[in-house]
Design a protein around this motif. Structure first.
Motif, PDB file in Angstrom:
ATOM      1  N   UNK A 167     -16.820 -10.446  -1.646  1.00 56.56           N
ATOM      2  CA  UNK A 167     -16.773  -9.137  -0.983  1.00 56.56           C
ATOM      3  C   UNK A 167     -18.093  -8.401  -0.858  1.00 56.56           C
ATOM      4  N   UNK A 168     -19.054  -8.669  -1.730  1.00 60.54           N
ATOM      5  CA  UNK A 168     -20.272  -7.856  -1.711  1.00 60.54           C
ATOM      6  C   UNK A 168     -21.414  -8.583  -2.415  1.00 60.54           C
ATOM      7  N   UNK A 169     -22.591  -7.945  -2.380  1.00 65.12           N
ATOM      8  CA  UNK A 169     -23.784  -8.544  -2.970  1.00 65.12           C
ATOM      9  C   UNK A 169     -23.623  -8.753  -4.467  1.00 65.12           C
ATOM     10  N   UNK A 170     -22.967  -7.820  -5.144  1.00 65.37           N
ATOM     11  CA  UNK A 170     -22.789  -7.949  -6.584  1.00 65.37           C
ATOM     12  C   UNK A 170     -21.991  -9.207  -6.930  1.00 65.37           C
ATOM     13  N   UNK A 171     -20.961  -9.496  -6.156  1.00 66.80           N
ATOM     14  CA  UNK A 171     -20.160 -10.700  -6.396  1.00 66.80           C
ATOM     15  C   UNK A 171     -20.981 -11.953  -6.119  1.00 66.80           C
ATOM     16  N   UNK A 172     -21.761 -11.932  -5.054  1.00 68.76           N
ATOM     17  CA  UNK A 172     -22.620 -13.074  -4.741  1.00 68.76           C
ATOM     18  C   UNK A 172     -23.610 -13.317  -5.876  1.00 68.76           C
ATOM     19  N   UNK A 213     -22.761 -19.607   0.660  1.00 72.92           N
ATOM     20  CA  UNK A 213     -22.062 -18.348   0.925  1.00 72.92           C
ATOM     21  C   UNK A 213     -21.670 -18.304   2.397  1.00 72.92           C
ATOM     22  N   UNK A 214     -20.470 -17.820   2.664  1.00 81.27           N
ATOM     23  CA  UNK A 214     -19.954 -17.672   4.020  1.00 81.27           C
ATOM     24  C   UNK A 214     -20.375 -16.336   4.592  1.00 81.27           C
ATOM     25  N   UNK A 215     -20.976 -16.385   5.787  1.00 80.98           N
ATOM     26  CA  UNK A 215     -21.363 -15.156   6.478  1.00 80.98           C
ATOM     27  C   UNK A 215     -20.660 -15.084   7.832  1.00 80.98           C
ATOM     28  N   UNK A 216     -20.815 -13.905   8.467  1.00 81.28           N
ATOM     29  CA  UNK A 216     -20.197 -13.723   9.767  1.00 81.28           C
ATOM     30  C   UNK A 216     -18.943 -12.877   9.719  1.00 81.28           C
ATOM     31  N   UNK A 217     -18.574 -12.396   8.539  1.00 85.43           N
ATOM     32  CA  UNK A 217     -17.397 -11.552   8.399  1.00 85.43           C
ATOM     33  C   UNK A 217     -17.775 -10.178   7.882  1.00 85.43           C
ATOM     34  N   UNK A 218     -17.042  -9.720   6.860  1.00 82.26           N
ATOM     35  CA  UNK A 218     -17.259  -8.363   6.352  1.00 82.26           C
ATOM     36  C   UNK A 218     -18.537  -8.236   5.532  1.00 82.26           C
ATOM     37  N   UNK A 219     -19.003  -9.346   4.968  1.00 83.47           N
ATOM     38  CA  UNK A 219     -20.212  -9.323   4.145  1.00 83.47           C
ATOM     39  C   UNK A 219     -21.435  -9.196   5.048  1.00 83.47           C
ATOM     40  N   UNK A 260     -31.760 -11.379   2.247  1.00 82.69           N
ATOM     41  CA  UNK A 260     -30.944 -10.740   1.209  1.00 82.69           C
ATOM     42  C   UNK A 260     -30.262 -11.790   0.335  1.00 82.69           C
ATOM     43  N   UNK A 261     -29.668 -12.779   0.994  1.00 83.23           N
ATOM     44  CA  UNK A 261     -28.928 -13.806   0.271  1.00 83.23           C
ATOM     45  C   UNK A 261     -29.857 -14.654  -0.594  1.00 83.23           C
ATOM     46  N   UNK A 262     -31.046 -14.941  -0.075  1.00 81.58           N
ATOM     47  CA  UNK A 262     -32.010 -15.684  -0.865  1.00 81.58           C
ATOM     48  C   UNK A 262     -32.393 -14.948  -2.130  1.00 81.58           C
ATOM     49  N   UNK A 263     -32.554 -13.638  -2.025  1.00 87.84           N
ATOM     50  CA  UNK A 263     -32.911 -12.834  -3.196  1.00 87.84           C
ATOM     51  C   UNK A 263     -31.791 -12.817  -4.233  1.00 87.84           C
ATOM     52  N   UNK A 264     -30.561 -13.046  -3.794  1.00 88.17           N
ATOM     53  CA  UNK A 264     -29.412 -13.080  -4.706  1.00 88.17           C
ATOM     54  C   UNK A 264     -29.219 -14.443  -5.348  1.00 88.17           C
ATOM     55  N   UNK A 265     -29.955 -15.462  -4.868  1.00 89.52           N
ATOM     56  CA  UNK A 265     -29.865 -16.803  -5.436  1.00 89.52           C
ATOM     57  C   UNK A 265     -29.130 -17.811  -4.590  1.00 89.52           C
TER      58      UNK A 265
END
Length: 279
Positions: A196-201, A214-220, A226-231
């Protein structure tokens, strides 16, 4: 080892796809739903492609998630996508097509025969009353996929999917437990669609040592950076591209039937440009 030209090409695609997960930044693997969309996407410089079970189901006039598309159809579609480009292709292999771990192993073998260099196995059941498999059963299926992949003579990347959030069970702790168990079973990539969000990722990536998709193209709403910075190591679009195309078609049909106009044509790719992109 002597290989045929086709086997050598598949081996090289398998190496490229495996190594993409260890690159300096996350890579996007978009999801075409037929040979034409695969050719179009390849022309934009993507390094690899993934199939979409939902995109295929919708193109066949069927709903997704109801076990309405069989293994043979999915692998035939995957073969068409593989043959359309020289790119590595990983496939949405649903839950492995069958109730036994041996069935999952057979699906991996057939996926390799279709030219694929990766595939995902999910822990959903397709049954409304119990949409997610018990953890022990799901782990056995992932382990069977990993063992089957290990018997191949090229790198085949096994992705294990935890479907909780996709199935209306937003339990992050259980999702992480499942992904950790699939990692321990040998999965090369871990994937929990619909986070649902960056914290969950961030929580998922922090809890695992192997690459996360990670799946993109929806609500996220996060960028590649951004995703790279999250790992995150790999980003897929799932059915978002096919649904975007269906959205354009639906809006055009509504304009015609409700207003009797054809302004949608202004947004269409010119005929010559489509031909040039598919040249």
């Amino acid at each position: 080892m002597n290989r045929t030209a086709a086997a050598e090409a598949q081996y090289q695609r398998g190496v490229v796809f495996r190594d993409l997960h260890a690159g300096p930044r996350p890579f996007v693997v978009p999801n075409p739903w037929d040979a034409g969309t695969a050719r179009l996407l390849a022309g934009f410089g993507f390094a690899a492609l993934a199939t979409t079970g939902a995109g295929l189901a919708h193109s066949l006039g069927r709903p997704d998630g109801a076990n309405r598309v069989g293994r043979a159809e999915i692998l035939a579609n995957a073969r068409a996508i593989v043959d359309a480009t020289g790119l590595p292709v990983t496939a949405d292999l649903e839950s492995g097509f069958g109730e036994r771990p041996d069935d999952v192993a057979e699906t991996i073998r057939l996926a390799a025969e279709a030219g694929l260099v990766g595939g995902s196995i999910e822990d959903s059941t397709g049954r409304d009353e119990d949409p997610v498999r018990p953890l022990g059963e799901a782990v056995e299926r992932v382990a069977a996929a990993v063992e089957a992949a290990g018997r191949l003579d090229f790198p085949f990347t096994v992705t294990a999917r935890a479907e909780n959030f996709f199935q209306g069970r937003p339990d992050l702790d259980d999702t992480i437990r499942r992904l950790q168990a699939y990692e321990a079973a040998g999965a090369d990539v871990l994937y929990a669609p619909a986070l649902p969000d960056a914290a969950a990722v961030r929580a998922v990536c922090s809890a695992l040592s192997r690459p996360v998709n990670v799946l993109m193209g929806g609500a996220l709403k996060l960028s590649v950076a951004d995703l790279g910075a999250l790992g995150v190591r790999r980003i897929s679009t799932g059915s978002a591209l096919s649904r975007t195309a269906l959205g354009a078609l639906t809006r055009a049909a509504r304009e015609i039937t409700e207003h009797g106009t054809f302004a949608f044509g202004a947004d269409a790719l010119p005929y010559a440009e489509v031909n040039e992109l598919l040249e």
